[in-house]
Scaffold this active site. Structure first.
Site, PDB file in Angstrom:
ATOM      1  N   LYS A   1      19.784 -70.148  60.398  1.00  0.00           N
ATOM      2  CA  LYS A   1      21.004 -70.591  59.721  1.00  0.00           C
ATOM      3  C   LYS A   1      21.146 -69.992  58.329  1.00  0.00           C
ATOM      4  O   LYS A   1      22.000 -70.419  57.549  1.00  0.00           O
ATOM      5  CB  LYS A   1      21.015 -72.121  59.615  1.00  0.00           C
ATOM      6  CG  LYS A   1      20.988 -72.843  60.962  1.00  0.00           C
ATOM      7  CD  LYS A   1      20.958 -74.342  60.766  1.00  0.00           C
ATOM      8  CE  LYS A   1      20.879 -75.079  62.096  1.00  0.00           C
ATOM      9  NZ  LYS A   1      20.835 -76.551  61.913  1.00  0.00           N
TER      10      LYS A   1
ATOM     11  N   ASN B   1      23.230 -79.155  65.683  1.00  0.00           N
ATOM     12  CA  ASN B   1      23.590 -80.377  66.384  1.00  0.00           C
ATOM     13  C   ASN B   1      24.546 -80.133  67.553  1.00  0.00           C
ATOM     14  O   ASN B   1      24.461 -80.807  68.575  1.00  0.00           O
ATOM     15  CB  ASN B   1      24.198 -81.385  65.408  1.00  0.00           C
ATOM     16  CG  ASN B   1      24.104 -82.810  65.915  1.00  0.00           C
ATOM     17  OD1 ASN B   1      23.082 -83.205  66.464  1.00  0.00           O
ATOM     18  ND2 ASN B   1      25.166 -83.577  65.754  1.00  0.00           N
TER      19      ASN B   1
ATOM     20  N   ARG C   1      21.061 -87.444  63.108  1.00  0.00           N
ATOM     21  CA  ARG C   1      22.298 -86.756  63.471  1.00  0.00           C
ATOM     22  C   ARG C   1      23.019 -87.503  64.581  1.00  0.00           C
ATOM     23  O   ARG C   1      22.381 -88.112  65.456  1.00  0.00           O
ATOM     24  CB  ARG C   1      21.983 -85.327  63.958  1.00  0.00           C
ATOM     25  CG  ARG C   1      21.203 -84.471  62.972  1.00  0.00           C
ATOM     26  CD  ARG C   1      21.971 -84.266  61.675  1.00  0.00           C
ATOM     27  NE  ARG C   1      23.266 -83.655  61.881  1.00  0.00           N
ATOM     28  CZ  ARG C   1      23.481 -82.341  61.929  1.00  0.00           C
ATOM     29  NH1 ARG C   1      22.452 -81.514  61.792  1.00  0.00           N
ATOM     30  NH2 ARG C   1      24.686 -81.860  62.104  1.00  0.00           N
TER      31      ARG C   1
END
Length: 327
Positions: free
Chosen positions: A50, A224, A303
């Site tokens: 990321k 997620n 999450r």
């Protein structure tokens, strides 16, 4: 925050500017002095998971080999000495689309640089927030009014104008300087060097499978959205302990992770949106009611998770009880 496929697309936007000199800077960032980037040359662009890394060098200095060129030279030498080994390393790579040159280049992108590689200049690391993005040669415009009814365009954290007349705009991201990219291609789900064996060992842990999938030490770039979608595709309940699943189920889950991520990247490169089956849905594709919960390890980050109790049934432990729910 943007997941691996999105950050790979961001890197594609920066690639045309590699080799160019920054002639003007702007932005609201307080983490770095944006003026330090003035008159520097963008020497390289890498992505890992990321995170995006940009290398800058003094404009008057010689432009050394990029990380991609270094990797290609190393691979060529390795394949020449051991052709069979070169073929073996490709066995576990995600499926790609041969007709897509850009996608093939990204699969063998500059993220494949070992941790010990030192660039000739300083590296600027970007970690993007929930609505983080990069624009090339355009600014983001407001598509709706804010809570006060104002139509205010997003404020960029960094703007880099280059000698060609083009520019890059960075939104909602954290930046800081580092000496070299912290990259481990073996954990990057979009890397041809992704280590399936290590990932499978992690999935076998006696922890809810949805916790392990977000562990960036083993699944860098998996976020997620990917987590929710692949658990539904594999028909695995997110709270099932990995140690209770058969090896074939874990293998299938890993295949789903690699294929879904690759397909998502492929869609992004064509400007197509994602059509999730379970993420933020009230019903699954079969019409069953979807459950939603905030799941995560005790004391850790939690999450939102969506799953279908019928399509993704709970797995019973050895004592006949369902895998425990820990929220």
């Amino acid at each position: 925050m943007p997941e691996g496929p999105s950050v790979r697309k961001f890197q594609l936007l920066t690639s045309p500017f590699v080799g160019q000199v920054v002639v003007k800077v702007g932005g609201s960032s307080r983490k770095i002095n944006v003026n330090d980037l003035n008159a520097l040359r963008l020497q390289d662009s890498q992505v890992h998971g990321k995170n995006l890394y940009l290398a800058f060098v003094a404009a008057e200095g010689p432009l050394g080999p990029t990380a991609e060129e270094t990797v290609l030279q190393t691979e060529a030498a390795s394949e020449a000495s051991s052709p069979a080994q070169g073929r073996q390393e490709q066995v576990c790579a995600p499926q790609i689309y041969p007709q897509d040159k850009e996608l093939q280049e990204l699969q063998h992108s500059r993220s494949e640089v070992p941790d010990t590689a030192e660039g000739p200049g300083n590296w600027l690391r970007f970690h993007f927030g929930l609505f983080g993005s990069i624009r090339a040669n355009e600014f983001s415009r407001a598509n709706k009014a804010n809570k006060r009814g104002d139509w205010k365009d997003p404020i960029p954290r960094l703007v880099l104008h280059f000698e060609s007349g083009g520019f890059l705009v960075f939104y909602n991201c954290r930046m800081y300087w580092c000496s070299s990219p912290r990259a481990d291609p073996a954990s990057d789900i979009l890397s041809v060097e992704f280590h399936r064996g290590r990932a499978l060992d992690a999935l076998r842990a006696p922890d809810p499978i949805c916790y392990t999938l977000l562990d960036q030490r083993y699944f860098s770039g998996l976020g997620n959205i990917i987590k929710n979608e692949i658990l539904y595709l594999a028909k695995i309940n997110p709270l099932t302990q990995g140690s209770l699943l058969a090896l074939s189920d874990l293998e299938h889950l890993l295949d789903c992770a690699i294929q879904f991520s690759s397909d998502w990247l492929h869609s992004k490169l064509r400007g197509k949106g994602l059509h999730p089956q379970i993420y933020q849905k009230e019903q699954c594709p079969l019409g069953h009611a979807v459950m939603k919960g905030t799941l995560g390890p005790s004391g850790g980050f939690k999450r939102l998770t969506w799953w279908c109790p019928q399509c993704q049934p709970a797995v019973l432990s050895g004592d006949g009880d369902p895998s425990p729910v820990t929220e």
